[in-house]
Design a protein around this motif. Structure first.
Motif, PDB file in Angstrom:
ATOM      1  N   GLY A  17       0.868  -1.082   0.098  1.00  0.00           N
ATOM      2  CA  GLY A  17       0.005   0.004  -0.106  1.00  0.00           C
ATOM      3  C   GLY A  17       0.797   1.236  -0.187  1.00  0.00           C
ATOM      4  O   GLY A  17       1.910   1.392  -0.690  1.00  0.00           O
ATOM      5  N   ALA A  18       0.422   1.947   0.909  1.00  0.00           N
ATOM      6  CA  ALA A  18       1.257   3.397   0.989  1.00  0.00           C
ATOM      7  C   ALA A  18       2.650   3.246   1.476  1.00  0.00           C
ATOM      8  O   ALA A  18       3.467   4.200   1.102  1.00  0.00           O
ATOM      9  CB  ALA A  18       0.474   4.235   1.936  1.00  0.00           C
ATOM     10  N   ASP A  19       3.064   2.270   1.885  1.00  0.00           N
ATOM     11  CA  ASP A  19       4.643   1.726   2.240  1.00  0.00           C
ATOM     12  C   ASP A  19       5.280   1.340   1.069  1.00  0.00           C
ATOM     13  O   ASP A  19       6.422   0.701   1.232  1.00  0.00           O
ATOM     14  CB  ASP A  19       4.406   0.802   3.473  1.00  0.00           C
ATOM     15  CG  ASP A  19       3.986   1.311   4.647  1.00  0.00           C
ATOM     16  OD1 ASP A  19       4.311   2.647   4.936  1.00  0.00           O
ATOM     17  OD2 ASP A  19       3.490   0.679   5.776  1.00  0.00           O
ATOM     18  N   GLY A  20       4.520   1.233  -0.081  1.00  0.00           N
ATOM     19  CA  GLY A  20       5.522   0.729  -1.104  1.00  0.00           C
ATOM     20  C   GLY A  20       5.313  -0.632  -1.497  1.00  0.00           C
ATOM     21  O   GLY A  20       4.371  -1.290  -1.266  1.00  0.00           O
ATOM     22  N   MET A  21       6.520  -1.191  -2.009  1.00  0.00           N
ATOM     23  CA  MET A  21       6.680  -2.731  -2.467  1.00  0.00           C
ATOM     24  C   MET A  21       7.975  -3.114  -1.966  1.00  0.00           C
ATOM     25  O   MET A  21       8.983  -2.528  -1.855  1.00  0.00           O
ATOM     26  CB  MET A  21       6.429  -2.541  -3.809  1.00  0.00           C
ATOM     27  CG  MET A  21       6.241  -3.737  -4.441  1.00  0.00           C
ATOM     28  SD  MET A  21       5.801  -4.049  -6.165  1.00  0.00           S
ATOM     29  CE  MET A  21       4.382  -3.108  -6.089  1.00  0.00           C
ATOM     30  N   LEU A  22       8.073  -4.465  -1.577  1.00  0.00           N
ATOM     31  CA  LEU A  22       9.132  -5.358  -1.279  1.00  0.00           C
ATOM     32  C   LEU A  22       9.506  -6.307  -2.755  1.00  0.00           C
ATOM     33  O   LEU A  22       8.294  -6.883  -3.285  1.00  0.00           O
ATOM     34  CB  LEU A  22       9.166  -5.902  -0.135  1.00  0.00           C
ATOM     35  CG  LEU A  22       8.906  -5.166   1.061  1.00  0.00           C
ATOM     36  CD1 LEU A  22       8.804  -6.261   2.453  1.00  0.00           C
ATOM     37  CD2 LEU A  22      10.007  -4.327   1.506  1.00  0.00           C
ATOM     38  N   ALA A  23      10.568  -6.489  -2.709  1.00  0.00           N
ATOM     39  CA  ALA A  23      11.014  -7.439  -3.766  1.00  0.00           C
ATOM     40  C   ALA A  23      11.923  -8.426  -3.086  1.00  0.00           C
ATOM     41  O   ALA A  23      13.072  -8.225  -2.352  1.00  0.00           O
ATOM     42  CB  ALA A  23      12.035  -6.847  -4.958  1.00  0.00           C
ATOM     43  N   VAL A  24      11.553  -9.708  -2.888  1.00  0.00           N
ATOM     44  CA  VAL A  24      12.158 -10.636  -2.062  1.00  0.00           C
ATOM     45  C   VAL A  24      12.709 -11.564  -3.126  1.00  0.00           C
ATOM     46  O   VAL A  24      11.789 -12.303  -3.754  1.00  0.00           O
ATOM     47  CB  VAL A  24      11.137 -11.373  -1.036  1.00  0.00           C
ATOM     48  CG1 VAL A  24      11.695 -12.371  -0.078  1.00  0.00           C
ATOM     49  CG2 VAL A  24      10.496 -10.157  -0.254  1.00  0.00           C
ATOM     50  N   THR A  25      13.878 -12.222  -2.916  1.00  0.00           N
ATOM     51  CA  THR A  25      14.311 -13.415  -3.621  1.00  0.00           C
ATOM     52  C   THR A  25      15.060 -14.169  -2.538  1.00  0.00           C
ATOM     53  O   THR A  25      15.002 -13.901  -1.329  1.00  0.00           O
ATOM     54  CB  THR A  25      15.521 -12.839  -4.453  1.00  0.00           C
ATOM     55  OG1 THR A  25      16.787 -12.372  -3.873  1.00  0.00           O
ATOM     56  CG2 THR A  25      14.927 -11.584  -5.692  1.00  0.00           C
ATOM     57  N   ALA A  26      15.705 -15.137  -3.061  1.00  0.00           N
ATOM     58  CA  ALA A  26      16.301 -16.183  -2.136  1.00  0.00           C
ATOM     59  C   ALA A  26      17.684 -15.613  -1.316  1.00  0.00           C
ATOM     60  O   ALA A  26      18.068 -15.926  -0.310  1.00  0.00           O
ATOM     61  CB  ALA A  26      17.033 -17.286  -2.804  1.00  0.00           C
TER      62      ALA A  26
END
Length: 310
Positions: free
Chosen positions: A218-227
């Motif tokens: 949401g308003a906190d943006g986005m995460l990209a999670v990899t190994a």
């Protein structure tokens, strides 16, 4: 070409009211009707940004006639499997004063086995021309559990990466089938994995077989999670508006880049976050603002430390 599959499409109605008050009577101008469903929103955004797209879905009943007519008018290349059950409908009520949106989604009806087979056949026919497959949206109650893994496996056999935005057990099955990208939000991760911490839940999906999890916050943006890492992108200030299609715009950004052969995590994260933010000011899902490049330039991107790190 970006190939999108929407297993549970909807005829979307959006109303805008000055202030939504529970239990009260409201007056609004005529609502906007649009052929929707998450995969079709993805296709609209990608098409508007110049990417070649083919959208696959179903249509049935009176609502399906209106759905098909609107989709034809959109200019988005598509193929629709005719089904017996009526296309579901959704209502989004935008509170102009608060900037909030209240959504009511019909669950949808399960196609017959023959109708599911026809939709799968359309995917098989189109895959040789596809650079990426997007499977997006909910599944109707009673949908075959094998459908999403079958699509992912078929795409992998054809050398086509699969991007999946779904929820519940289907999200787990998509990870186990080896989806290239998953795009849930924090609530969907918690519901699917039973892990309250969004990063922990995303890591669990990676452990099951997904390569990348783009986690909407949401308003906190986005995460990209990899190994190997967790990266975060967020705007320097939140935006007000209708967030209904923000996640779909993020998927569209990812799909466009993957179709171009771009896999760099930071590049994908930046573009997905920017297009997601650019959807918020727009009245209807499936559109993004032309100012997305300016929004991308305002993003703050950083690594997120693992829990065990100081």
């Amino acid at each position: 070409m970006i190939l999108t599959v929407t297993p549970n499409p909807a005829l979307d109605l959006t109303w805008r009211v000055d202030r939504l008050t529970p239990g009260a009577t409201h007056r609004a101008d005529a609502g906007a009707l649009r052929a929707g469903g998450k995969g079709l929103n993805v296709a609209r955004v990608a098409h508007a940004q110049g990417a070649p797209v083919l959208a696959l879905s179903t249509a049935g009943g009176r609502s399906g006639i209106a759905f098909a007519a609107d989709l034809a008018a959109s200019g988005v290349a598509h193929r629709l499997v005719q089904v017996a059950a009526p296309t579901r409908q959704t209502v989004a009520i935008v509170d102009e004063e608060l900037g909030d949106t209240t959504i009511v989604n019909e669950r949808g009806a399960n196609p017959t086995d023959a109708e599911w087979a026809a939709l799968f056949g359309e995917v098989v026919d189109a895959l040789p021309s596809a650079r990426v497959l997007v499977i997006s949206g909910s599944l109707p109650p009673g949908a075959p559990e094998s459908f999403v893994p079958l699509l992912i496996g078929t795409a992998r056999d054809a050398g086509v990466p699969a991007i999946v935005d779904t929820s519940g057990p289907a999200l787990i099955r998509a990870a186990e089938a080896g989806a290239s990208v998953l795009k849930p939000n924090a609530a969907e991760v918690a519901d699917a994995t039973g892990i309250g911490d969004p990063v922990g839940g995303a890591r669990a999906l990676i452990a099951l077989g997904a390569e990348l999890v783009l986690l909407s916050r949401g308003a906190d943006g986005m995460l990209a999670v990899t190994a190997d890492e967790v990266r975060q992108a967020r705007l320097d200030a939140p935006l007000a508006g209708n967030p209904t299609g923000a996640g779909d715009a993020a998927v569209a950004a990812c799909a466009v880049l993957y179709a171009q052969g771009v896999r760099d995590v930071d590049t994908v994260l930046r573009r997905a976050t920017a297009w997601s933010a650019a959807a918020v000011p727009m009245p209807l899902a499936g559109d993004i603002s032309d100012e997305w490049a300016d929004l991308e330039s305002r993003l703050v991107v950083a690594s997120v430390l693992r829990e065990e790190e100081p």
